[in-house]
Design a protein around this motif. Structure first.
Motif, PDB file in Angstrom:
ATOM      1  N   VAL A 244      30.351  72.696  44.912  1.00 51.98           N
ATOM      2  CA  VAL A 244      30.787  72.884  46.294  1.00 51.98           C
ATOM      3  C   VAL A 244      30.702  74.372  46.618  1.00 51.98           C
ATOM      4  O   VAL A 244      30.908  75.209  45.748  1.00 51.98           O
ATOM      5  CB  VAL A 244      32.233  72.370  46.523  1.00 51.98           C
ATOM      6  N   GLN A 245      30.379  74.683  47.860  1.00 54.07           N
ATOM      7  CA  GLN A 245      30.259  76.088  48.254  1.00 54.07           C
ATOM      8  C   GLN A 245      30.496  76.227  49.749  1.00 54.07           C
ATOM      9  O   GLN A 245      29.940  75.473  50.551  1.00 54.07           O
ATOM     10  CB  GLN A 245      28.863  76.636  47.910  1.00 54.07           C
ATOM     11  N   TRP A 246      31.337  77.191  50.110  1.00 51.32           N
ATOM     12  CA  TRP A 246      31.476  77.554  51.514  1.00 51.32           C
ATOM     13  C   TRP A 246      30.281  78.395  51.939  1.00 51.32           C
ATOM     14  O   TRP A 246      29.918  79.359  51.255  1.00 51.32           O
ATOM     15  CB  TRP A 246      32.750  78.369  51.743  1.00 51.32           C
ATOM     16  N   ILE A 247      29.643  78.022  53.043  1.00 50.32           N
ATOM     17  CA  ILE A 247      28.612  78.847  53.679  1.00 50.32           C
ATOM     18  C   ILE A 247      29.091  79.088  55.107  1.00 50.32           C
ATOM     19  O   ILE A 247      28.967  78.210  55.962  1.00 50.32           O
ATOM     20  CB  ILE A 247      27.237  78.159  53.660  1.00 50.32           C
ATOM     21  N   ASP A 248      29.675  80.246  55.336  1.00 55.27           N
ATOM     22  CA  ASP A 248      30.356  80.524  56.597  1.00 55.27           C
ATOM     23  C   ASP A 248      31.423  79.450  56.814  1.00 55.27           C
ATOM     24  O   ASP A 248      32.281  79.268  55.957  1.00 55.27           O
ATOM     25  CB  ASP A 248      29.361  80.609  57.758  1.00 55.27           C
ATOM     26  N   ASP A 249      31.355  78.702  57.931  1.00 58.57           N
ATOM     27  CA  ASP A 249      32.370  77.673  58.189  1.00 58.57           C
ATOM     28  C   ASP A 249      31.895  76.276  57.824  1.00 58.57           C
ATOM     29  O   ASP A 249      32.501  75.277  58.206  1.00 58.57           O
ATOM     30  CB  ASP A 249      32.786  77.710  59.662  1.00 58.57           C
ATOM     31  N   THR A 250      30.788  76.176  57.087  1.00 56.10           N
ATOM     32  CA  THR A 250      30.301  74.881  56.610  1.00 56.10           C
ATOM     33  C   THR A 250      30.474  74.788  55.101  1.00 56.10           C
ATOM     34  O   THR A 250      30.653  75.790  54.412  1.00 56.10           O
ATOM     35  CB  THR A 250      28.817  74.671  56.971  1.00 56.10           C
ATOM     36  N   ILE A 251      30.423  73.567  54.594  1.00 61.97           N
ATOM     37  CA  ILE A 251      30.582  73.309  53.159  1.00 61.97           C
ATOM     38  C   ILE A 251      29.311  72.651  52.638  1.00 61.97           C
ATOM     39  O   ILE A 251      28.857  71.634  53.191  1.00 61.97           O
ATOM     40  CB  ILE A 251      31.790  72.404  52.875  1.00 61.97           C
ATOM     41  N   LEU A 252      28.731  73.221  51.579  1.00 67.50           N
ATOM     42  CA  LEU A 252      27.565  72.644  50.915  1.00 67.50           C
ATOM     43  C   LEU A 252      28.029  71.936  49.654  1.00 67.50           C
ATOM     44  O   LEU A 252      28.688  72.538  48.803  1.00 67.50           O
ATOM     45  CB  LEU A 252      26.548  73.724  50.564  1.00 67.50           C
ATOM     46  N   THR A 253      27.695  70.643  49.536  1.00 67.77           N
ATOM     47  CA  THR A 253      28.059  69.884  48.341  1.00 67.77           C
ATOM     48  C   THR A 253      26.804  69.251  47.742  1.00 67.77           C
ATOM     49  O   THR A 253      25.892  68.850  48.460  1.00 67.77           O
ATOM     50  CB  THR A 253      29.075  68.767  48.667  1.00 67.77           C
ATOM     51  N   SER A 254      26.760  69.179  46.420  1.00 65.12           N
ATOM     52  CA  SER A 254      25.666  68.503  45.723  1.00 65.12           C
ATOM     53  C   SER A 254      26.252  67.464  44.790  1.00 65.12           C
ATOM     54  O   SER A 254      27.401  67.576  44.348  1.00 65.12           O
ATOM     55  CB  SER A 254      24.819  69.504  44.933  1.00 65.12           C
ATOM     56  N   SER A 255      25.450  66.447  44.480  1.00 64.37           N
ATOM     57  CA  SER A 255      25.991  65.312  43.732  1.00 64.37           C
ATOM     58  C   SER A 255      24.956  64.710  42.803  1.00 64.37           C
ATOM     59  O   SER A 255      23.737  64.886  42.984  1.00 64.37           O
ATOM     60  CB  SER A 255      26.486  64.244  44.718  1.00 64.37           C
ATOM     61  N   HIS A 256      25.462  63.959  41.833  1.00 60.26           N
ATOM     62  CA  HIS A 256      24.586  63.201  40.944  1.00 60.26           C
ATOM     63  C   HIS A 256      23.904  62.044  41.657  1.00 60.26           C
ATOM     64  O   HIS A 256      23.055  61.371  41.055  1.00 60.26           O
ATOM     65  CB  HIS A 256      25.390  62.666  39.760  1.00 60.26           C
ATOM     66  N   ASP A 257      24.282  61.750  42.903  1.00 64.67           N
ATOM     67  CA  ASP A 257      23.565  60.717  43.647  1.00 64.67           C
ATOM     68  C   ASP A 257      22.252  61.240  44.221  1.00 64.67           C
ATOM     69  O   ASP A 257      21.598  60.585  45.016  1.00 64.67           O
ATOM     70  CB  ASP A 257      24.438  60.118  44.750  1.00 64.67           C
ATOM     71  N   PHE A 258      21.860  62.451  43.813  1.00 63.34           N
ATOM     72  CA  PHE A 258      20.596  63.092  44.198  1.00 63.34           C
ATOM     73  C   PHE A 258      20.563  63.413  45.687  1.00 63.34           C
ATOM     74  O   PHE A 258      19.551  63.266  46.352  1.00 63.34           O
ATOM     75  CB  PHE A 258      19.402  62.213  43.812  1.00 63.34           C
ATOM     76  N   ASP A 266      34.366  69.613  63.347  1.00 63.95           N
ATOM     77  CA  ASP A 266      34.496  69.614  64.802  1.00 63.95           C
ATOM     78  C   ASP A 266      35.882  70.137  65.138  1.00 63.95           C
ATOM     79  O   ASP A 266      36.892  69.473  64.881  1.00 63.95           O
ATOM     80  CB  ASP A 266      34.308  68.194  65.336  1.00 63.95           C
ATOM     81  N   ILE A 267      35.965  71.347  65.688  1.00 61.47           N
ATOM     82  CA  ILE A 267      37.267  71.982  65.896  1.00 61.47           C
ATOM     83  C   ILE A 267      38.076  71.293  66.987  1.00 61.47           C
ATOM     84  O   ILE A 267      39.297  71.469  67.067  1.00 61.47           O
ATOM     85  CB  ILE A 267      37.098  73.476  66.231  1.00 61.47           C
ATOM     86  N   THR A 268      37.416  70.501  67.819  1.00 61.33           N
ATOM     87  CA  THR A 268      38.166  69.805  68.878  1.00 61.33           C
ATOM     88  C   THR A 268      38.916  68.601  68.334  1.00 61.33           C
ATOM     89  O   THR A 268      40.005  68.263  68.811  1.00 61.33           O
ATOM     90  CB  THR A 268      37.213  69.356  69.994  1.00 61.33           C
ATOM     91  N   THR A 269      38.325  67.936  67.326  1.00 64.37           N
ATOM     92  CA  THR A 269      38.972  66.748  66.753  1.00 64.37           C
ATOM     93  C   THR A 269      39.483  66.986  65.338  1.00 64.37           C
ATOM     94  O   THR A 269      40.118  66.102  64.753  1.00 64.37           O
ATOM     95  CB  THR A 269      37.974  65.581  66.728  1.00 64.37           C
ATOM     96  N   ASN A 270      39.170  68.181  64.770  1.00 65.07           N
ATOM     97  CA  ASN A 270      39.558  68.502  63.392  1.00 65.07           C
ATOM     98  C   ASN A 270      39.035  67.488  62.384  1.00 65.07           C
ATOM     99  O   ASN A 270      39.719  67.122  61.432  1.00 65.07           O
ATOM    100  CB  ASN A 270      41.081  68.619  63.277  1.00 65.07           C
ATOM    101  N   THR A 271      37.828  67.019  62.617  1.00 62.93           N
ATOM    102  CA  THR A 271      37.209  66.075  61.690  1.00 62.93           C
ATOM    103  C   THR A 271      35.926  66.675  61.126  1.00 62.93           C
ATOM    104  O   THR A 271      35.225  67.436  61.809  1.00 62.93           O
ATOM    105  CB  THR A 271      36.871  64.750  62.387  1.00 62.93           C
ATOM    106  N   TRP A 272      35.631  66.294  59.890  1.00 63.92           N
ATOM    107  CA  TRP A 272      34.432  66.792  59.209  1.00 63.92           C
ATOM    108  C   TRP A 272      33.361  65.705  59.219  1.00 63.92           C
ATOM    109  O   TRP A 272      33.648  64.524  59.023  1.00 63.92           O
ATOM    110  CB  TRP A 272      34.753  67.169  57.768  1.00 63.92           C
ATOM    111  N   SER A 273      32.126  66.111  59.386  1.00 63.69           N
ATOM    112  CA  SER A 273      31.000  65.182  59.360  1.00 63.69           C
ATOM    113  C   SER A 273      29.769  65.912  58.834  1.00 63.69           C
ATOM    114  O   SER A 273      29.684  67.134  58.912  1.00 63.69           O
ATOM    115  CB  SER A 273      30.724  64.614  60.754  1.00 63.69           C
ATOM    116  N   PRO A 274      28.784  65.177  58.298  1.00 63.21           N
ATOM    117  CA  PRO A 274      27.565  65.830  57.802  1.00 63.21           C
ATOM    118  C   PRO A 274      26.769  66.468  58.930  1.00 63.21           C
ATOM    119  O   PRO A 274      26.426  65.820  59.912  1.00 63.21           O
ATOM    120  CB  PRO A 274      26.793  64.675  57.159  1.00 63.21           C
TER     121      PRO A 274
END
Length: 664
Positions: A244-258, A266-274
């Protein structure tokens, strides 16, 4: 004596979770016992940091320092691409994290040691005993924070008070090993993201004490004078989250699912999405081990050592070409005027071409199910020896021919190749799912669409075939297998056109280690583990034993011919390199500080000699002086020369090309 720098270095990435680091334009990554420095801007790899004695597990960059740790229980500090300092650790080094003034190093004995920068002296040791920590991260927000996590599925938070870090609390929520941590600070809070084996990513918010009354419920913690709450749980991966890595205000994640996911809130709804998804989702047999990036580019690496590279092109993420190379010991090499072929214990064979100022992989003729011990070519047919009793022959594929046209290389070809079950054969097919003529040469394209179709098998050896070599005319093939008895130590001579065995040369009592036809094809030289070399002369279209000698005291690893076919050489584990005439009379006897494992003649008076300790020496055989030297990070496996260049492969997983100095 001069030291020659490589014109090119190719190698794959080690399959450890923190094996690469990015500081644009440089990508630093572990390749066997060395660390390679790849320039993403000009696509060249010319620097190798060599100092570790076994596999490098982790790489980190802080300011002007490069910090590497390996299974040799050492951490090495590099500055300006040169050795700066070595630190002995208590056990194998698993993970390194840095901040502006400190380095945290995790070892496999459960200890986490903190060093200061720039003097690199230990300031504190944290012991976790059986609760092995696998990752850690520094964060700064009013105070300096240290988070660690591992097999106990908890995140342990430490806050620096005066000279030491003091335990402040633990965060719970993950149910299996935690593999990645990353901090980001804003004006309002310190944010921590974590990911692990439960396939979930958790976002934690650490804020000031006075916010305690505003936050309550499950997932809330007192952390020293701070308050922490679970802010979000991101569920997008189907397998272990490995980084996992913060890149500015985004998050980069990598996984074994390739797959990789770049998450955005989304700062208006406080929800995270790809915000963007990379790689493949489902139905694949590969896995990502880690990823690094910034706001303009992302680099991921897989279990098979390959890199995947994406860059931002006017707001759109585009796949680009990344460094490629073997991820296990490189065992054999074959060189033609405009390309080279290498094979490895990673079960692949790769074709390399020169592209302007740099070399790159243009095709992957074989992705096999067995470790590959040797390769050769006859015309446009590839012939391989692997850990099986069969010799396999492959025709050049149309895909490869189309790609080589980009580099003004012409190659006649047949159908395309398609890998079959277990990877033991490559079937010929008439069509292809994609047009390869203009696509970037990415890991996926090379691995799936440039295979060569198998056209024939040769049977007869009783054990795993270990050596194959074709005559310079391309009409004959010599092969040998691993053997402990004289019965199976025979050298077979095959006619390539008819695929028939012409001769069985019986003399060695143990398996051959190397063979070479003379440039005029009038002689065949074989060397063996029985410490004997045999010279066969071509008489009436058959090869007959002319002379043999047992003069080395240990196994003979290598043999080579002069360009005029007048003299030949043998190199042995006894550290001797001997040069002979065609009557078997000794001309020169050179001694080296390490066993001789590879050799080739540059011209009649100059020879390149590779040693077990990784050094390559360019030697004038007339006055026995060393003209120049080069070095790998481990045993040199094979050497070839062509058109003023020296091609070398090694047990350090790398393939290197050196531009030789003028010898006139």
């Amino acid at each position: 004596m001069s030291v020659i720098s490589p014109e090119m270095i190719c190698g794959g990435c080690n399959s450890s979770y923190s094996a690469c680091a990015l500081s644009y334009p440089f990508l630093y990554y572990a390749c066997g016992p060395v660390v390679l420095v790849h320039n993403l801007a000009d696509r060249q790899t010319k620097i190798a940091l060599q100092g570790h004695k076994s596999q490098v597990n982790c790489v980190s960059v802080q300011n002007e320092y490069i910090i590497t740790g390996g299974s040799d229980k050492k951490v090495i500090i590099w500055k300006d691409f040169n050795f700066y300092k070595e630190i002995a650790m208590s056990d194998n080094v698993l993970y390194i994290s840095t901040c502006a003034e400190l380095i945290a190093i995790i070892c496999s004995d459960g200890t986490l040691t903190i060093f200061t920068i720039p003097d690199f002296v230990p300031s504190q040791i944290l012991s976790f005993k059986k609760s092995l920590q696998e990752t850690c991260a520094f964060g700064s927000w009013n105070d300096l924070f240290l988070a660690t996590a591992g097999v106990d599925a908890r995140i342990h938070i430490y806050i620096k008070k005066q000279a030491e870090f003091v335990y402040a609390g633990s965060l719970e929520g993950h149910i299996r090993n935690i593999r990645g941590l990353s901090f980001r600070s804003t004006s309002e809070a310190l944010w921590l993201v974590s990911g692990g084996q439960d396939s979930l990513v958790r976002v934690w918010k650490i804020s000031a004490e006075q916010e305690k009354d505003e936050i309550s419920g499950k997932g809330a913690y007192n952390i020293g004078n701070y308050f922490c709450k679970l802010d979000a749980v991101l569920n997008g991966h189907s397998n272990l989250v490995c980084s996992v890595q913060w890149i500015d205000d985004t998050i980069l994640t990598s996984s074994h699912d390739f797959s990789l996911i770049l998450w955005h809130e989304d700062i208006t709804t406080n929800t995270w999405s790809p915000k963007a998804t990379f790689g493949q989702l489902g139905g694949n047999k590969n896995i990502f081990i880690g990823a690094v990036g910034d706001n303009k580019r992302i680099v991921a690496y897989s279990y098979s050592g390959g890199f995947y590279y994406w860059f931002d092109n006017n707001g759109k993420w585009v796949s680009g070409e990344a460094p490629t190379g073997h991820f296990n010991k490189v065992t054999d090499i074959w060189v033609k005027e405009n390309f080279a072929l290498t094979c490895s214990l990673d079960q692949t064979c790769r074709l390399w071409v020169r592209n302007g100022s740099y070399w790159q992989e243009a095709s992957r003729p074989m992705v096999h199910g067995y470790d590959i011990n040797g390769i050769t070519m006859a015309g446009n047919q590839l012939i391989s020896a692997a850990d099986e009793k069969i010799i396999r022959m492959f025709d050049a594929s149309i895909s490869t021919a189309e790609i080589l046209e980009r580099f003004q290389i012409q190659m006649s070809a047949v159908n395309r190749g398609s890998s079959q079950v277990l990877g033991l054969t490559t079937k010929s097919i008439n069509d292809s799912e994609i047009d390869v003529k203009s696509l970037p040469l990415t890991e996926d394209l090379l691995n799936s669409f440039t295979l060569w179709p198998e056209c024939h098998k040769l049977y007869g050896h009783g054990y795993e075939v270990c050596v194959v070599t074709a005559s310079h005319s391309g009409t004959l093939l010599a092969s040998a297998c691993k053997s402990q008895t004289k019965e199976h130590a025979k050298v077979f001579i095959w006619e390539i056109a008819s695929k028939q065995r012409l001769q069985s040369l019986e003399f060695h009592t143990l398996g051959a280690t190397d063979m070479a036809f003379s440039p005029n094809d009038n002689f065949l030289l074989t060397v063996s583990r029985d410490r004997i070399w045999c010279l066969y002369a071509k008489i009436n279209e058959n090869y007959e034993l002319k002379v043999s000698k047992q003069v080395h005291s240990r196994v003979i690893y290598t043999c080579s011919w002069s360009p005029d076919s007048e003299i030949f050489a043998t190199g042995s584990r006894d550290k001797k390199f001997k040069i002979w005439d065609l009557n078997g009379e000794l001309i020169k006897n050179l001694t080296f500080p390490s066993p001789v494992t590879a050799s080739c003649f540059v011209d009649k008076n100059t020879v390149a000699i590779g040693l077990e300790d990784g050094e390559i020496k360019l030697v004038n055989i007339n006055n026995e002086s060393t003209i120049a030297s080069m070095a790998h990070g481990d045993t040199v496996s094979k050497l070839k020369t062509h058109a003023g260049r020296l091609f070398s492969i090694s047990s350090d997983n790398t393939f290197r090309i050196y531009l030789l100095p003028s010898l006139n």
